[in-house]
Design a protein around this motif. Structure first.
Motif, PDB file in Angstrom:
ATOM      1  N   ASP A  66       0.832  -1.170   0.000  1.00 38.09           N
ATOM      2  CA  ASP A  66       0.000   0.000   0.000  1.00 38.09           C
ATOM      3  C   ASP A  66       0.891   1.253   0.000  1.00 38.09           C
ATOM      4  OD1 ASP A  66      -1.977   1.916   0.586  1.00 38.09           O
ATOM      5  OD2 ASP A  66      -2.021   1.400   2.691  1.00 38.09           O
ATOM      6  N   ILE A  67       0.576   2.240  -0.837  1.00 41.22           N
ATOM      7  CA  ILE A  67       1.392   3.451  -0.838  1.00 41.22           C
ATOM      8  C   ILE A  67       0.730   4.589  -0.064  1.00 41.22           C
ATOM      9  CG2 ILE A  67       2.759   2.966  -2.898  1.00 41.22           C
ATOM     10  CD1 ILE A  67       0.746   4.668  -4.492  1.00 41.22           C
ATOM     11  N   GLY A  68      -0.168   4.242   0.854  1.00 42.97           N
ATOM     12  CA  GLY A  68      -0.655   5.294   1.738  1.00 42.97           C
ATOM     13  C   GLY A  68      -2.140   5.321   2.041  1.00 42.97           C
ATOM     14  N   ALA A  69      -2.865   4.217   1.804  1.00 46.56           N
ATOM     15  CA  ALA A  69      -4.289   4.224   2.145  1.00 46.56           C
ATOM     16  C   ALA A  69      -4.450   4.248   3.655  1.00 46.56           C
ATOM     17  CB  ALA A  69      -4.989   3.005   1.562  1.00 46.56           C
ATOM     18  N   THR A  70      -3.683   3.391   4.347  1.00 42.48           N
ATOM     19  CA  THR A  70      -3.780   3.353   5.807  1.00 42.48           C
ATOM     20  C   THR A  70      -2.378   3.206   6.383  1.00 42.48           C
ATOM     21  OG1 THR A  70      -4.030   0.965   5.762  1.00 42.48           O
ATOM     22  CG2 THR A  70      -6.049   2.253   5.778  1.00 42.48           C
ATOM     23  N   ILE A  71      -2.290   3.221   7.696  1.00 41.70           N
ATOM     24  CA  ILE A  71      -0.991   3.113   8.359  1.00 41.70           C
ATOM     25  C   ILE A  71      -0.939   1.814   9.142  1.00 41.70           C
ATOM     26  CG2 ILE A  71       0.347   4.062  10.270  1.00 41.70           C
ATOM     27  CD1 ILE A  71      -0.318   6.803   9.276  1.00 41.70           C
ATOM     28  N   GLY A  72       0.182   1.094   9.008  1.00 48.28           N
ATOM     29  CA  GLY A  72       0.326  -0.169   9.722  1.00 48.28           C
ATOM     30  C   GLY A  72      -0.498  -1.252   9.054  1.00 48.28           C
ATOM     31  N   ALA A  73      -0.094  -2.506   9.239  1.00 52.09           N
ATOM     32  CA  ALA A  73      -0.874  -3.615   8.693  1.00 52.09           C
ATOM     33  C   ALA A  73      -0.508  -4.873   9.455  1.00 52.09           C
ATOM     34  CB  ALA A  73      -0.589  -3.797   7.206  1.00 52.09           C
ATOM     35  N   GLU A 124       3.168  -1.986   4.296  1.00 56.52           N
ATOM     36  CA  GLU A 124       2.046  -1.219   4.855  1.00 56.52           C
ATOM     37  C   GLU A 124       2.179   0.228   4.378  1.00 56.52           C
ATOM     38  OE1 GLU A 124       2.392   1.182   7.516  1.00 56.52           O
ATOM     39  OE2 GLU A 124       4.549   0.944   7.267  1.00 56.52           O
ATOM     40  N   GLY A 125       1.086   0.998   4.541  1.00 52.86           N
ATOM     41  CA  GLY A 125       1.003   2.306   3.912  1.00 52.86           C
ATOM     42  C   GLY A 125       2.003   3.359   4.357  1.00 52.86           C
ATOM     43  N   PHE A 126       2.503   3.269   5.584  1.00 56.03           N
ATOM     44  CA  PHE A 126       3.431   4.298   6.040  1.00 56.03           C
ATOM     45  C   PHE A 126       4.755   4.177   5.285  1.00 56.03           C
ATOM     46  CE2 PHE A 126       6.506   6.372   8.784  1.00 56.03           C
ATOM     47  CZ  PHE A 126       5.833   7.517   9.180  1.00 56.03           C
ATOM     48  N   SER A 127       5.378   3.005   5.352  1.00 61.22           N
ATOM     49  CA  SER A 127       6.668   2.820   4.663  1.00 61.22           C
ATOM     50  C   SER A 127       6.493   2.941   3.161  1.00 61.22           C
ATOM     51  CB  SER A 127       7.266   1.445   4.925  1.00 61.22           C
ATOM     52  OG  SER A 127       6.918   0.970   6.158  1.00 61.22           O
ATOM     53  N   GLY A 128       5.352   2.470   2.648  1.00 62.61           N
ATOM     54  CA  GLY A 128       5.103   2.539   1.210  1.00 62.61           C
ATOM     55  C   GLY A 128       5.078   3.978   0.733  1.00 62.61           C
ATOM     56  N   VAL A 139       3.794  10.915   6.725  1.00 63.20           N
ATOM     57  CA  VAL A 139       3.132  10.726   5.437  1.00 63.20           C
ATOM     58  C   VAL A 139       2.321  11.945   5.008  1.00 63.20           C
ATOM     59  CG1 VAL A 139       3.051   8.225   5.530  1.00 63.20           C
ATOM     60  CG2 VAL A 139       1.229   9.534   6.598  1.00 63.20           C
ATOM     61  N   GLY A 140       2.501  13.051   5.680  1.00 61.70           N
ATOM     62  CA  GLY A 140       1.813  14.282   5.315  1.00 61.70           C
ATOM     63  C   GLY A 140       2.337  15.356   6.238  1.00 61.70           C
ATOM     64  N   VAL A 141       2.150  16.611   5.877  1.00 54.99           N
ATOM     65  CA  VAL A 141       2.697  17.668   6.728  1.00 54.99           C
ATOM     66  C   VAL A 141       1.663  18.205   7.716  1.00 54.99           C
ATOM     67  CG1 VAL A 141       4.475  18.366   5.094  1.00 54.99           C
ATOM     68  CG2 VAL A 141       2.218  19.414   4.966  1.00 54.99           C
ATOM     69  N   GLU A 142       0.396  17.800   7.557  1.00 58.88           N
ATOM     70  CA  GLU A 142      -0.635  18.285   8.470  1.00 58.88           C
ATOM     71  C   GLU A 142      -0.463  17.636   9.841  1.00 58.88           C
ATOM     72  OE1 GLU A 142      -1.180  16.548   5.746  1.00 58.88           O
ATOM     73  OE2 GLU A 142      -2.114  17.863   4.269  1.00 58.88           O
ATOM     74  N   GLU A 143      -0.773  18.410  10.884  1.00 57.06           N
ATOM     75  CA  GLU A 143      -0.533  17.926  12.243  1.00 57.06           C
ATOM     76  C   GLU A 143      -1.359  16.703  12.620  1.00 57.06           C
ATOM     77  OE1 GLU A 143      -0.611  20.698  15.437  1.00 57.06           O
ATOM     78  OE2 GLU A 143       0.653  22.097  14.351  1.00 57.06           O
ATOM     79  N   VAL A 144      -2.486  16.499  11.934  1.00 54.98           N
ATOM     80  CA  VAL A 144      -3.365  15.393  12.329  1.00 54.98           C
ATOM     81  C   VAL A 144      -2.947  14.061  11.716  1.00 54.98           C
ATOM     82  CG1 VAL A 144      -5.391  16.833  12.684  1.00 54.98           C
ATOM     83  CG2 VAL A 144      -4.926  15.922  10.405  1.00 54.98           C
ATOM     84  N   SER A 196      11.356   2.838   8.695  1.00 55.02           N
ATOM     85  CA  SER A 196      11.107   3.753   7.570  1.00 55.02           C
ATOM     86  C   SER A 196      12.398   4.423   7.127  1.00 55.02           C
ATOM     87  CB  SER A 196      10.139   4.867   7.952  1.00 55.02           C
ATOM     88  OG  SER A 196       9.234   4.458   8.889  1.00 55.02           O
ATOM     89  N   GLY A 197      13.280   4.720   8.082  1.00 49.83           N
ATOM     90  CA  GLY A 197      14.546   5.372   7.744  1.00 49.83           C
ATOM     91  C   GLY A 197      15.369   4.497   6.812  1.00 49.83           C
ATOM     92  N   ASN A 198      15.398   3.201   7.117  1.00 46.71           N
ATOM     93  CA  ASN A 198      16.161   2.273   6.300  1.00 46.71           C
ATOM     94  C   ASN A 198      15.527   2.107   4.923  1.00 46.71           C
ATOM     95  OD1 ASN A 198      16.765  -0.733   5.428  1.00 46.71           O
ATOM     96  ND2 ASN A 198      18.408  -0.078   6.770  1.00 46.71           N
ATOM     97  N   ILE A 199      14.185   2.021   4.890  1.00 44.21           N
ATOM     98  CA  ILE A 199      13.475   1.895   3.611  1.00 44.21           C
ATOM     99  C   ILE A 199      13.752   3.144   2.758  1.00 44.21           C
ATOM    100  CG2 ILE A 199      11.174   1.785   2.526  1.00 44.21           C
ATOM    101  CD1 ILE A 199      11.684  -0.802   3.953  1.00 44.21           C
TER     102      ILE A 199
END
Lengths: 356, 356
Positions: free
Chosen positions: A143-150, A230-234, B182-187, B233-236
């Motif tokens: 996933d390239i960002g639909a959700t976070i974690g899987a 999962e979406g975060f790393s993707g 995965v985005g710059v917004e605070e939420v 994520s840093g390694n990816i």
């Protein structure tokens, strides 16, 4: 006949890109029909420019459209039953269209699609699949960002859905699949990834060949056809790759202008640069595909021009033509049956605790 | 006098790169002293080639060395008290050296450093900081793979340590710091990242300027001086960027050879390609720095040649010269005091549950 519903208002260029893109694909895609959704006063003048679309499309005026800066919840509240994006998605739900394409607000598109189409009974979580240009040809990353974690099960669902999409697009019988990790050894990485690897190895599937873990640098190499994460790393991987490509482009561009000889050299070798641009062009493989829902929705880059949007339409067309949704549903069902016969416990509580 | 202990045996080229690299830096780094650790029969013949090192180094023969394919636990069991890597690290622990450099097995180096030097009282978790070439100049990215996952507090520690390292290397008074998301917004994003952002915003620190969230494409742009992320994520991100750079290089290389004109163009503009190569060269900014331990250890790329290894030595030298370790310790201490006065509850149980 393949029926495509389009949120004409979405993206940075609106109808100028979306309708022009639709007109472009009519040159090479037969048996196509468009349902255009948007504001009458904006869309009508643009539609008039493309008489080729008159007999193979209908325009459905909408009350409003979803703006690029609306938050998903806000967009859903404001747009439900009203906006061009909503209506384009609803056309898929009602069976009037086979696939929906929008270049609009990603968060809103995901929220509306999820709300309107609902999850497939066979999948736990939606994923966005992107097409990644590689040294070999193209790979699918999801996933390239639909959700976070899987969880492990969700990663395995992604593997099955991604492989289905690869088969539908590239006619490969058994696409190779890898799980994105920080090392290729079996002992490395997150619990969910290791468990997903174990499941994929043991529950052998007809429609994919599991190749083990892959690392970040394997994506560009094209080591496997489908990269699952999962979406975060993707999302981090996708944006880092885009950033690196832009960085190299800018350095090279300014270095090429730095002297007379290098400018001349650039002029002589501009064919090579065109090849590079073509191979790395995000517009050429434009389209993030939302998988796991009861219908196919494609997100085009917001900045896509007519060619880019045409490429998203082509991807949607090809997938519908090859029966993507039915194949994915059947694959997932078969996979879950195989898994049950192997007596895998699906203890979701434990799963979720151990996501990291 | 800055004393540097070197695991001479590490890396793909062993002493041929490590000792040659040490000899190279003597041309421009004054007041330096080397402690070389390795097998006598391998190292002695190479040392003889560099008489310039005779008066500013001592060679300490070791029983064994850590192989590139040993697992961390295995390397620790086999190498403890015996291998060149262990002795080089121990020299830092015993105060005989100020910094240790190795191009050997990363997992083994981390395990031995952690075991031998122990964590700083002020930090919870070690991180590896990498130097990333950007469009602006260079940024520091951490953690690029020491551990997986990080709580809000650990991310904040990384921010403080990374900013300390940036100050020590680039003499910027208040480096800008961003949290990778995965985005710059605070939420958006993971709970731990959002909470780390809140802490960094509220506990204002003298030594860094918190700029909020950054995305993957901001790394190459150089949007901030220090990019903070957990190790997965840093390694990816790191490996995806390396992969993309290699992919572009290969496409361009083969496109440039595809016709007479483009080959001629390449010849004329080779200066521009040299600029690109120099700017993106991993050897130029070679060295992952292990932070958070009671001593500084630097991991050079295994494939580094003499120039690459020299660059890792230069980074270590500069950081010691500018008192990195003391600064980081003081910064972390000051930060934790500020945080306590702001009555942040450090409920670790809740933290860990909510890592995702």
């Amino acid at each position: 006949m393949i029926r495509i519903s389009i949120d004409v208002m979405g993206g940075d260029y609106g109808p100028e890109a979306t309708i022009a893109g639709a007109a472009r694909v009519t040159e090479y895609l037969p048996n196509i029909y468009f349902l255009f959704y948007g504001l009458e006063e904006t869309v009508k003048p643009v539609l008039k420019k493309y008489p080729c679309l008159a007999s193979i499309s209908c325009f459905c005026p909408t009350e409003s459209y979803t703006r690029m800066d609306e938050k998903p919840s806000q967009a859903l509240r404001n747009g439900r039953g009203k906006s061009s994006m909503w209506h384009a998605i609803e056309a898929v739900k009602n069976g009037e269209a086979d696939v929906c394409i929008s270049a609009g607000n990603t968060g809103a598109l995901m929220a509306m699609s999820y709300f309107c189409l609902k999850m497939m009974a066979e999948a736990e979580r939606p994923g966005i699949a992107g097409i990644w240009p590689t040294l070999r040809s193209e790979s699918i990353v999801l996933d390239i960002g639909a959700t976070i974690g899987a969880s492990a099960n969700q990663l395995v669902d992604f593997a099955v859905m991604g492989a289905g999409m690869f088969r539908a697009l590239y006619h490969t019988e058994k696409p190779s699949v890898g799980l994105l990790n920080v090392g290729v050894e079996e002992v490395k990485g997150l619990y969910a990834i290791k468990k997903a690897g174990m499941i994929l190895r043991e529950v052998q599937l007809e429609g994919l060949e599991y190749k083990g873990f892959v690392e970040g640098n394997d994506i560009g190499k094209g080591t496997v056809d489908v990269v699952v994460t999962e979406g975060f790393s993707g999302n981090i991987a996708l944006k880092t790759a885009e950033g690196t490509a832009r960085q190299i482009g800018e350095i090279l561009n300014s270095a090429m202008r730095s002297s007379f000889f290098s400018s001349l050299g650039y002029f002589l070798s501009r064919g090579a640069f065109r090849t590079l641009k073509h191979k790395m062009d995000p517009d050429r493989v434009n389209g993030g595909v939302l998988l796991g829902l009861n219908g196919i929705v494609i997100k085009s880059h917001g900045s896509a021009n007519a060619d880019g949007f045409a490429s998203a339409i082509r991807i949607g067309y090809t997938m519908v033509h090859n029966g993507l949704l039915k194949k994915i549903t059947a694959d997932l069902r078969r996979f879950h049956q195989n898994k049950q016969t192997l007596f895998y416990k699906e203890d979701k509580a434990t799963e979720n605790e151990k996501i990291i």
